[in-house]
Design a protein around this motif. Structure first.
Motif, PDB file in Angstrom:
ATOM      1  N   GLU A 287       0.685  -1.611  -0.407  1.00 52.81           N
ATOM      2  CA  GLU A 287      -0.003   0.325   0.249  1.00 52.81           C
ATOM      3  C   GLU A 287       0.765   1.044  -0.508  1.00 52.81           C
ATOM      4  N   LYS A 288       2.017   1.241   0.639  1.00 52.38           N
ATOM      5  CA  LYS A 288       2.570   2.600   0.064  1.00 52.38           C
ATOM      6  C   LYS A 288       3.622   2.167  -0.914  1.00 52.38           C
TER       7      LYS A 288
ATOM      8  N   ILE B 298      11.708   4.981  -6.647  1.00 46.90           N
ATOM      9  CA  ILE B 298      13.060   3.798  -5.714  1.00 46.90           C
ATOM     10  C   ILE B 298      14.323   5.469  -4.840  1.00 46.90           C
ATOM     11  N   GLU B 299      13.376   6.282  -4.798  1.00 47.47           N
ATOM     12  CA  GLU B 299      14.002   7.783  -3.437  1.00 47.47           C
ATOM     13  C   GLU B 299      13.201   8.126  -2.707  1.00 47.47           C
ATOM     14  N   ARG B 300      11.696   7.737  -3.141  1.00 47.00           N
ATOM     15  CA  ARG B 300      10.811   7.205  -1.855  1.00 47.00           C
ATOM     16  C   ARG B 300      11.097   5.835  -1.544  1.00 47.00           C
ATOM     17  N   ALA B 301      11.189   5.262  -1.932  1.00 48.58           N
ATOM     18  CA  ALA B 301      11.237   3.703  -1.507  1.00 48.58           C
ATOM     19  C   ALA B 301      12.439   4.051  -0.315  1.00 48.58           C
TER      20      ALA B 301
ATOM     21  N   THR C  20      12.486   3.411   3.949  1.00 47.63           N
ATOM     22  CA  THR C  20      13.142   2.169   5.043  1.00 47.63           C
ATOM     23  C   THR C  20      14.116   3.140   5.986  1.00 47.63           C
ATOM     24  N   ARG C  21      15.345   4.354   4.989  1.00 48.81           N
ATOM     25  CA  ARG C  21      16.026   4.166   5.635  1.00 48.81           C
ATOM     26  C   ARG C  21      16.977   5.238   4.945  1.00 48.81           C
TER      27      ARG C  21
END
Length: 189
Positions: free
Chosen positions: A4-5, A18-21, A25-26
């Motif tokens: 969902e995220k 990719i930047e958002r994911a 996460t960190r």
């Protein structure tokens, strides 16, 4: 990243995805980003159809639009080669009049530049166009282009306005497909 995220991250191209994911996460370094982005592109290029299928009912709607003489186009923020590949494999060779993915020198959605280029190439005026999408980026693109817009979601729902009514009005004005035009910037699929 929860599914969902992840759905909230898509729509602005692979770099922002990719930047958002990674940010979710960190924290990360540019070197880490570059490695992940390179790996993502290799994996995506090897399997552009991974978990890709049309929403229920869309192939039938597209067939009806084609039968009624409408021109249809695809605009994606995916790279052009990947967009053409996916659309060909999912929808077939002759479903859309024009297909365009992200191209060098043309801003990605939600910037409306590519929308206007497609409309010009197809000879479609603003009042003859309907912009249909399935992401927040598409909603913003339609607004930025100041076009009549509809948003699809799963299961098939149309939000905003009444597209079926709009299609009838376009039929009344005899807006029919012209001979498709192709260029190096679009692809017949």
């Amino acid at each position: 990243v929860p599914v969902e995220k992840y759905k909230q991250f898509v729509g602005n191209g692979a770099k922002l995805l990719i930047e958002r994911a990674m940010t979710y996460t960190r924290s990360w370094t540019q070197d880490e980003f570059d490695k992940v982005f390179t790996l993502y592109n290799k994996l995506y290029d090897a399997n552009t159809l991974y978990l890709t299928e049309p929403y229920e009912g869309i192939p039938n709607i597209l067939a009806e639009l084609k039968e009624r003489g409408y021109q249809t186009a695809v605009l994606s923020n995916k790279p052009h080669f990947a967009t053409v590949d996916v659309v060909r494999k999912v929808f077939g060779e002759d479903t859309f009049t024009l297909c365009r993915g992200g191209m060098e020198g043309v801003p990605l959605k939600p910037d409306p530049t590519a929308v206007f280029e497609i409309m010009k190439e197809l000879g479609v005026a603003d009042d003859e166009a309907i912009f249909v999408g399935d992401t927040k980026v598409d909603i913003q693109t339609g607004k930025n282009a100041k076009l009549y817009s509809a948003v699809l979601s799963e299961p098939l729902l149309l939000h905003q306005h009444k597209p079926a009514e709009r299609f009838r009005r376009l039929d009344d004005r005899s807006h029919r497909a012209k001979n498709p035009t192709w260029s190096n910037e679009s692809a017949r699929i």
